[in-house]
Design an enzyme around this catalytic site. Sequence first.
Site, PDB file in Angstrom:
ATOM      1  N   LEU A  65       0.839  -1.204   0.000  1.00 45.21           N
ATOM      2  CA  LEU A  65       0.000   0.000   0.000  1.00 45.21           C
ATOM      3  C   LEU A  65       0.874   1.254   0.000  1.00 45.21           C
ATOM      4  O   LEU A  65       0.915   2.001   0.987  1.00 45.21           O
ATOM      5  CB  LEU A  65      -0.919   0.019   1.226  1.00 45.21           C
ATOM      6  CG  LEU A  65      -1.949  -1.088   1.372  1.00 45.21           C
ATOM      7  CD1 LEU A  65      -2.732  -0.928   2.663  1.00 45.21           C
ATOM      8  CD2 LEU A  65      -2.885  -1.115   0.185  1.00 45.21           C
ATOM      9  N   PRO A  66       1.591   1.506  -1.098  1.00 48.74           N
ATOM     10  CA  PRO A  66       2.387   2.735  -1.131  1.00 48.74           C
ATOM     11  C   PRO A  66       1.468   3.954  -1.038  1.00 48.74           C
ATOM     12  O   PRO A  66       0.379   3.959  -1.620  1.00 48.74           O
ATOM     13  CB  PRO A  66       3.096   2.659  -2.485  1.00 48.74           C
ATOM     14  CG  PRO A  66       2.316   1.701  -3.302  1.00 48.74           C
ATOM     15  CD  PRO A  66       1.655   0.758  -2.350  1.00 48.74           C
ATOM     16  N   HIS A  67       1.904   4.941  -0.290  1.00 49.66           N
ATOM     17  CA  HIS A  67       1.076   6.126  -0.102  1.00 49.66           C
ATOM     18  C   HIS A  67       1.951   7.346   0.120  1.00 49.66           C
ATOM     19  O   HIS A  67       3.102   7.231   0.531  1.00 49.66           O
ATOM     20  CB  HIS A  67       0.090   5.942   1.053  1.00 49.66           C
ATOM     21  CG  HIS A  67       0.736   5.523   2.336  1.00 49.66           C
ATOM     22  ND1 HIS A  67       1.095   4.222   2.597  1.00 49.66           N
ATOM     23  CD2 HIS A  67       1.098   6.238   3.427  1.00 49.66           C
ATOM     24  CE1 HIS A  67       1.640   4.152   3.801  1.00 49.66           C
ATOM     25  NE2 HIS A  67       1.655   5.362   4.321  1.00 49.66           N
ATOM     26  N   GLY A  68       1.367   8.498  -0.185  1.00 51.94           N
ATOM     27  CA  GLY A  68       2.094   9.743   0.003  1.00 51.94           C
ATOM     28  C   GLY A  68       1.138  10.918   0.063  1.00 51.94           C
ATOM     29  O   GLY A  68      -0.064  10.774  -0.164  1.00 51.94           O
TER      30      GLY A  68
END
Length: 157
Positions: A65-68
């Site tokens: 779950l890459p997030h930014g």
Amino acid sequence: MNITELLSTERVVCSHDVASKKRVLDLVSELIAAGGDKLDSRAIFDSLVGRERLGSTGLGNGVALPHGRLGGTEHALGAFIRLAKGVDFDAIDQQPVDLVFALLVPEHFTDEHLKILAYLAEMFSDRVFCERLRATTADAELYTLLTRWTPSDSIMT
């Protein structure tokens, strides 16, 4: 939470063949930027990579779950890719990742960001659901599965 607020059919891709974590992050950045919100894919990529430097967003069981965070947007956006073959994502279980849900939120999101991540973590901890995603062969089918999942579905896992 209604996942259709995060996703559109254009930001869901089935069986994409990539060979590295960097390329996965690049691809989801392009998908999010292409969503019509006039966002720069490079800025999205930099935000996702910056978060990965703090620690991998690979949850285990083949899920990441890459997030930014990014200024210039007023709402959260997501993209989903089911990879044809798992890639090394530095996941906590050291297993390759083949299901990737990327999330981009406005800089001012705090509680909302955490609520969305908790919802996604619950969704992708549903092993039966993840197996359905892996068995799907079309973008539209993936989108349908993602948008119809409800927390009550996980009772059966």
